[in-house]
Design an enzyme around this catalytic site. Structure first.
Site, mmCIF file in Angstrom:
data_model
loop_
_atom_site.group_PDB
_atom_site.id
_atom_site.type_symbol
_atom_site.label_atom_id
_atom_site.label_comp_id
_atom_site.label_asym_id
_atom_site.label_seq_id
_atom_site.Cartn_x
_atom_site.Cartn_y
_atom_site.Cartn_z
ATOM 1 N N SER A 1 -42.449 20.851 -13.733
ATOM 2 C CA SER A 1 -43.619 20.232 -13.121
ATOM 3 C C SER A 1 -44.604 19.769 -14.198
ATOM 4 O O SER A 1 -44.267 18.934 -15.030
ATOM 5 C CB SER A 1 -44.253 21.205 -12.129
ATOM 6 O OG SER A 1 -45.199 20.569 -11.311
ATOM 7 N N ASP B 1 -38.548 18.328 -2.505
ATOM 8 C CA ASP B 1 -39.748 18.692 -3.246
ATOM 9 C C ASP B 1 -40.975 18.091 -2.556
ATOM 10 O O ASP B 1 -41.057 16.874 -2.366
ATOM 11 C CB ASP B 1 -39.629 18.148 -4.673
ATOM 12 C CG ASP B 1 -40.692 18.666 -5.607
ATOM 13 O OD1 ASP B 1 -41.863 18.745 -5.194
ATOM 14 O OD2 ASP B 1 -40.354 18.958 -6.774
ATOM 15 N N HIS C 1 -39.704 22.503 -4.871
ATOM 16 C CA HIS C 1 -40.376 22.581 -6.169
ATOM 17 C C HIS C 1 -40.380 23.995 -6.750
ATOM 18 O O HIS C 1 -40.995 24.245 -7.777
ATOM 19 C CB HIS C 1 -41.829 22.097 -5.990
ATOM 20 C CG HIS C 1 -42.483 21.596 -7.246
ATOM 21 N ND1 HIS C 1 -42.104 20.426 -7.867
ATOM 22 C CD2 HIS C 1 -43.511 22.107 -7.994
ATOM 23 C CE1 HIS C 1 -42.864 20.229 -8.926
ATOM 24 N NE2 HIS C 1 -43.720 21.232 -9.040
#
Length: 246
Positions: A116, A192, A225
Protein backbone atom coordinates in the site's frame (compact mmCIF):
# COMPACT_ATOMS: atom_id res chain seq x y z
CA UNK A 1 14.91 -7.43 11.86
CA UNK A 2 14.92 -11.18 11.17
CA UNK A 3 18.21 -12.98 10.55
CA UNK A 4 18.12 -16.31 8.71
CA UNK A 5 20.27 -19.23 9.87
CA UNK A 6 22.73 -18.58 7.05
CA UNK A 7 23.66 -15.26 8.67
CA UNK A 8 25.59 -17.17 11.35
CA UNK A 9 28.30 -18.10 8.84
CA UNK A 10 28.21 -15.47 6.08
CA UNK A 11 26.84 -12.15 4.93
CA UNK A 12 23.38 -12.55 3.46
CA UNK A 13 21.13 -10.57 1.11
CA UNK A 14 18.60 -8.22 2.70
CA UNK A 15 15.00 -7.33 1.99
CA UNK A 16 13.60 -4.09 3.38
CA UNK A 17 9.80 -4.18 3.77
CA UNK A 18 7.81 -0.96 4.04
CA UNK A 19 4.36 -1.23 5.63
CA UNK A 20 1.22 0.76 4.87
CA UNK A 21 -0.93 3.43 6.50
CA UNK A 22 -1.50 3.03 10.26
CA UNK A 23 0.99 0.15 10.48
CA UNK A 24 4.18 -0.05 12.55
CA UNK A 25 7.50 -1.89 12.33
CA UNK A 26 5.76 -4.95 13.82
CA UNK A 27 2.94 -5.38 11.31
CA UNK A 28 4.79 -7.19 8.54
CA UNK A 29 6.82 -9.36 10.91
CA UNK A 30 3.70 -10.51 12.77
CA UNK A 31 1.17 -10.88 9.96
CA UNK A 32 2.96 -11.76 6.70
CA UNK A 33 4.36 -15.18 7.64
CA UNK A 34 7.58 -14.33 5.84
CA UNK A 35 10.18 -15.69 8.26
CA UNK A 36 9.80 -19.36 7.29
CA UNK A 37 10.54 -18.51 3.65
CA UNK A 38 13.31 -16.09 4.55
CA UNK A 39 14.97 -18.88 6.55
CA UNK A 40 14.76 -21.22 3.59
CA UNK A 41 16.04 -18.67 1.08
CA UNK A 42 18.69 -17.07 3.30
CA UNK A 43 17.20 -13.57 3.31
CA UNK A 44 17.51 -11.06 6.12
CA UNK A 45 14.25 -9.15 6.65
CA UNK A 46 14.17 -5.54 7.83
CA UNK A 47 11.03 -3.59 8.67
CA UNK A 48 10.60 -0.10 10.06
CA UNK A 49 7.87 2.17 11.36
CA UNK A 50 5.71 4.11 8.92
CA UNK A 51 6.55 7.54 10.38
CA UNK A 52 8.18 9.27 13.32
CA UNK A 53 6.21 9.14 16.57
CA UNK A 54 5.50 11.55 19.43
CA UNK A 55 7.25 14.50 17.80
CA UNK A 56 5.05 17.07 19.50
CA UNK A 57 3.78 18.47 16.20
CA UNK A 58 0.25 19.80 16.66
CA UNK A 59 -2.30 17.66 14.85
CA UNK A 60 0.14 14.81 14.23
CA UNK A 61 -2.38 12.18 15.32
CA UNK A 62 -5.61 13.84 14.13
CA UNK A 63 -5.99 11.78 10.92
CA UNK A 64 -5.25 8.15 10.15
CA UNK A 65 -4.00 8.93 6.62
CA UNK A 66 -1.63 11.78 7.45
CA UNK A 67 0.97 12.44 10.14
CA UNK A 68 1.72 9.64 12.60
CA UNK A 69 1.57 6.30 10.80
CA UNK A 70 1.58 8.01 7.41
CA UNK A 71 5.06 9.27 6.60
CA UNK A 72 4.80 8.29 2.91
CA UNK A 73 8.52 7.42 2.82
CA UNK A 74 9.61 10.89 1.72
CA UNK A 75 11.57 13.80 3.18
CA UNK A 76 9.14 16.57 4.06
CA UNK A 77 10.19 20.10 3.10
CA UNK A 78 7.48 22.14 4.84
CA UNK A 79 7.56 23.10 8.51
CA UNK A 80 6.77 21.71 11.00
CA UNK A 81 6.95 18.31 9.31
CA UNK A 82 10.41 18.78 7.81
CA UNK A 83 12.10 18.64 11.22
CA UNK A 84 11.11 15.01 11.81
CA UNK A 85 9.37 13.47 8.79
CA UNK A 86 12.42 12.34 6.83
CA UNK A 87 11.65 8.68 6.19
CA UNK A 88 13.47 8.65 2.85
CA UNK A 89 16.77 9.71 4.43
CA UNK A 90 16.17 7.42 7.40
CA UNK A 91 15.79 4.35 5.20
CA UNK A 92 18.42 5.08 2.55
CA UNK A 93 21.06 6.44 4.91
CA UNK A 94 20.67 5.91 8.66
CA UNK A 95 18.86 2.58 8.83
CA UNK A 96 20.75 1.13 5.87
CA UNK A 97 24.08 1.91 7.52
CA UNK A 98 22.96 0.44 10.84
CA UNK A 99 22.01 -2.83 9.14
CA UNK A 100 25.23 -3.00 7.13
CA UNK A 101 27.55 -2.02 9.99
CA UNK A 102 26.02 -3.99 12.86
CA UNK A 103 24.72 -7.16 11.19
CA UNK A 104 25.95 -9.71 8.61
CA UNK A 105 24.19 -7.98 5.73
CA UNK A 106 25.62 -7.88 2.22
CA UNK A 107 25.56 -4.18 1.21
CA UNK A 108 25.60 -5.09 -2.47
CA UNK A 109 22.52 -7.32 -2.26
CA UNK A 110 19.66 -5.30 -0.83
CA UNK A 111 16.10 -5.40 -2.15
CA UNK A 112 12.99 -3.49 -1.17
CA UNK A 113 9.29 -4.32 -1.02
CA UNK A 114 6.16 -2.93 0.56
CA UNK A 115 2.40 -2.83 0.88
CA UNK A 116 0.00 0.00 0.00
CA UNK A 117 1.70 3.25 1.12
CA UNK A 118 4.75 1.06 1.66
CA UNK A 119 4.43 -0.27 -1.87
CA UNK A 120 4.53 3.33 -3.03
CA UNK A 121 7.65 3.82 -0.93
CA UNK A 122 9.34 0.71 -2.29
CA UNK A 123 8.67 1.70 -5.90
CA UNK A 124 9.81 5.29 -5.54
CA UNK A 125 12.91 4.52 -3.48
CA UNK A 126 13.96 1.78 -5.92
CA UNK A 127 13.51 4.17 -8.85
CA UNK A 128 15.32 7.01 -7.08
CA UNK A 129 18.15 4.87 -5.66
CA UNK A 130 18.84 2.04 -8.11
CA UNK A 131 22.40 1.71 -6.79
CA UNK A 132 21.09 0.94 -3.28
CA UNK A 133 18.24 -1.44 -4.09
CA UNK A 134 18.85 -4.21 -6.59
CA UNK A 135 15.32 -5.66 -6.58
CA UNK A 136 11.84 -4.31 -5.93
CA UNK A 137 8.32 -5.67 -5.54
CA UNK A 138 5.05 -4.43 -4.08
CA UNK A 139 1.66 -5.53 -2.83
CA UNK A 140 -1.29 -3.25 -3.68
CA UNK A 141 0.92 -0.17 -4.02
CA UNK A 142 -0.24 3.42 -4.35
CA UNK A 143 1.03 3.65 -7.92
CA UNK A 144 0.10 7.24 -8.78
CA UNK A 145 -0.18 9.21 -5.52
CA UNK A 146 -0.43 12.52 -7.37
CA UNK A 147 -3.80 11.32 -8.68
CA UNK A 148 -5.35 9.96 -5.47
CA UNK A 149 -6.69 11.51 -2.24
CA UNK A 150 -4.13 9.85 0.02
CA UNK A 151 -1.19 11.11 -2.00
CA UNK A 152 -2.57 14.57 -2.67
CA UNK A 153 -3.22 15.17 1.02
CA UNK A 154 0.22 13.98 2.08
CA UNK A 155 2.14 15.73 -0.69
CA UNK A 156 0.38 19.05 -0.14
CA UNK A 157 1.25 19.10 3.55
CA UNK A 158 4.73 17.55 3.33
CA UNK A 159 5.97 18.99 0.02
CA UNK A 160 3.90 22.09 -0.72
CA UNK A 161 1.68 23.04 -3.65
CA UNK A 162 4.20 22.75 -6.50
CA UNK A 163 3.31 19.48 -8.21
CA UNK A 164 6.68 19.34 -9.94
CA UNK A 165 8.07 18.50 -6.52
CA UNK A 166 5.48 15.76 -6.14
CA UNK A 167 6.72 13.90 -9.23
CA UNK A 168 9.87 12.63 -7.51
CA UNK A 169 7.64 10.66 -5.12
CA UNK A 170 5.21 9.26 -7.69
CA UNK A 171 6.23 5.94 -9.30
CA UNK A 172 4.18 6.54 -12.45
CA UNK A 173 5.65 10.02 -12.90
CA UNK A 174 9.19 8.76 -12.26
CA UNK A 175 8.81 6.19 -15.04
CA UNK A 176 7.41 8.88 -17.33
CA UNK A 177 10.37 11.10 -16.46
CA UNK A 178 12.92 8.47 -17.44
CA UNK A 179 13.74 6.51 -14.30
CA UNK A 180 14.30 2.81 -14.88
CA UNK A 181 14.89 -0.38 -12.90
CA UNK A 182 15.71 -3.85 -14.24
CA UNK A 183 12.43 -5.49 -13.23
CA UNK A 184 9.32 -4.96 -11.16
CA UNK A 185 6.77 -7.34 -9.58
CA UNK A 186 3.37 -6.16 -8.32
CA UNK A 187 0.46 -8.20 -6.96
CA UNK A 188 -2.98 -6.63 -6.67
CA UNK A 189 -6.24 -8.03 -5.32
CA UNK A 190 -9.33 -7.32 -7.40
CA UNK A 191 -11.56 -7.11 -4.32
CA UNK A 192 -9.35 -4.43 -2.81
CA UNK A 193 -11.60 -1.70 -1.43
CA UNK A 194 -9.01 0.96 -2.31
CA UNK A 195 -8.28 -0.18 -5.86
CA UNK A 196 -10.50 2.22 -7.81
CA UNK A 197 -9.97 5.40 -5.79
CA UNK A 198 -6.43 5.21 -4.37
CA UNK A 199 -4.11 2.71 -6.07
CA UNK A 200 -4.25 3.21 -9.88
CA UNK A 201 -2.08 0.29 -11.03
CA UNK A 202 -3.37 0.87 -14.56
CA UNK A 203 -1.55 4.23 -14.62
CA UNK A 204 1.74 2.59 -13.77
CA UNK A 205 1.11 -0.23 -16.22
CA UNK A 206 0.53 2.27 -19.02
CA UNK A 207 3.66 4.26 -18.13
CA UNK A 208 5.77 1.09 -18.05
CA UNK A 209 4.40 -0.11 -21.37
CA UNK A 210 5.11 3.21 -23.06
CA UNK A 211 8.61 3.38 -21.54
CA UNK A 212 9.45 -0.27 -22.23
CA UNK A 213 10.00 -0.78 -18.49
CA UNK A 214 9.74 -4.45 -17.55
CA UNK A 215 6.75 -5.04 -15.26
CA UNK A 216 4.92 -8.12 -14.00
CA UNK A 217 1.51 -6.96 -12.74
CA UNK A 218 -0.69 -9.78 -11.46
CA UNK A 219 -4.35 -9.36 -10.52
CA UNK A 220 -6.06 -11.84 -8.18
CA UNK A 221 -9.77 -12.48 -7.83
CA UNK A 222 -11.15 -12.69 -4.29
CA UNK A 223 -8.34 -10.83 -2.51
CA UNK A 224 -8.66 -7.52 -0.71
CA UNK A 225 -6.14 -5.09 0.84
CA UNK A 226 -5.39 -7.18 3.93
CA UNK A 227 -2.43 -9.22 5.12
CA UNK A 228 -4.28 -12.40 4.17
CA UNK A 229 -3.43 -11.33 0.62
CA UNK A 230 0.19 -10.65 1.48
CA UNK A 231 0.64 -13.91 3.38
CA UNK A 232 -0.72 -15.83 0.38
CA UNK A 233 1.85 -14.47 -2.06
CA UNK A 234 4.81 -13.58 0.17
CA UNK A 235 6.58 -16.79 -0.85
CA UNK A 236 6.50 -15.68 -4.50
CA UNK A 237 7.95 -12.30 -3.59
CA UNK A 238 10.77 -13.69 -1.47
CA UNK A 239 11.69 -16.13 -4.24
CA UNK A 240 11.69 -13.22 -6.67
CA UNK A 241 14.08 -11.22 -4.48
CA UNK A 242 16.26 -14.24 -3.75
CA UNK A 243 16.73 -14.88 -7.46
CA UNK A 244 17.41 -11.22 -8.21
CA UNK A 245 19.83 -10.74 -5.34
CA UNK A 246 21.73 -13.99 -5.90
Amino acid sequence: MYQPPQAKIQRVPVLFFLAGLTCTEETFMIKAGAQRYAAEYGLMLVSMDTSPRQTGIAGETDAWDFGAGAGFYLDAVLAPWSQFYCMESYITQELRQIIINQFPADPNRIGISGHSMGGHGALTLALRYPDLFRSVSAFSPVCAPMQCPWGQKAFRHYLGEDQQNWRQYDATALIQDGRRIPDLLIDQGLDDQFLAQQLYPENLEKACREADQKLTLRFHNGYDHSYYFISTFIDDHLKYHRDALL
